[in-house]
Design an enzyme around this catalytic site. Sequence first.
Site, short mmCIF file in Angstrom:
data_model
loop_
_atom_site.label_atom_id
_atom_site.label_comp_id
_atom_site.label_asym_id
_atom_site.label_seq_id
_atom_site.Cartn_x
_atom_site.Cartn_y
_atom_site.Cartn_z
N HIS A 65 0.82 -1.22 0.00
CA HIS A 65 0.00 0.00 0.00
C HIS A 65 0.86 1.27 0.00
O HIS A 65 0.33 2.37 -0.13
CB HIS A 65 -0.99 -0.01 1.17
CG HIS A 65 -0.39 0.36 2.49
ND1 HIS A 65 -0.03 -0.58 3.43
CD2 HIS A 65 -0.10 1.56 3.02
CE1 HIS A 65 0.47 0.04 4.48
NE2 HIS A 65 0.43 1.33 4.27
N ASP A 110 0.04 -7.51 1.69
CA ASP A 110 0.55 -6.13 1.79
C ASP A 110 2.08 -6.15 1.87
O ASP A 110 2.68 -5.87 2.90
CB ASP A 110 -0.06 -5.45 3.01
CG ASP A 110 0.15 -3.94 3.01
OD1 ASP A 110 0.54 -3.41 1.94
OD2 ASP A 110 -0.07 -3.31 4.05
N SER A 204 4.24 3.02 8.25
CA SER A 204 3.90 1.97 7.30
C SER A 204 5.10 1.50 6.51
O SER A 204 5.95 2.30 6.11
CB SER A 204 2.86 2.46 6.30
OG SER A 204 1.61 2.55 6.89
#
Length: 258
Positions: A65, A110, A204
């Site tokens: 992502h 992911d 992230s």
Amino acid sequence: MVLIRVLANLLILQLSYAQKSSELIIGGHPCNINEHRSLVVLFNSSGLLCSGTLINKEWVLTAAHCDSNNFQLLFGVHSKKVLNEDEQTRDPKEKFICPNKKKDDEKDKDIMLIRLDSSVSNSEHIAPLSLPSSPPSVGSACRVMGWGKTIPTKDTYPDVPHCANINILDHAVCRAAYSNLLEKSKTLCAGILQGGKDTCQFDSGGPLICNGQVQGIVSWGGHPCGQPHALGVYTNVFNYTDWIQSIIAGNTDATCPP
């Protein structure tokens, strides 16, 4: 290099909102300058995107992502204000996301591999981190790090990356908090059950490090960050080691586990 560094500093300081997977470290403390040599900054013209992990001189591991157009990667950074002489900047040459990833599900598979346009050199502040040789067990002590939020409800970001110690928890703990949690083999549940320590916005893509190996990739979690029983969810890197090694070996058609 100086100009690139100045631009990178300006971009990193222009932090804007992103989902939890891009978060900062809650309940942590400033990392030692030499303990995050594998930590990578991903940034573009809008600012900081994500973190990543250097796994060898030519490859970086991050979250799918985090993919974006026209981003660069910065290595060897500690302080946004003080330049390390061995900092290096690279462009992505190739990006690999699982070909069987569900396009409409950001949380599925992911994980993204980035091949650099040229190798980085090991130095005082730059070194790769090993892939896992086995999955972590419940209770394992792990380390997270990043430039994400340090206060869950405020846009407060550190000058240097923050680090925190958390633990691998039973998958059932996260399942109780998140009904949409992927199966156990794909994700790791990690944090502190009573809350207070967690990854957060702009962390992230960064590493979950257990026993000196990158066991997880910061993916998503609760809002606000660091709440009791709302643990962080990490991509389980061990589940993808065969795919990672196949891509690096040149088998670019390799498929991830279902």
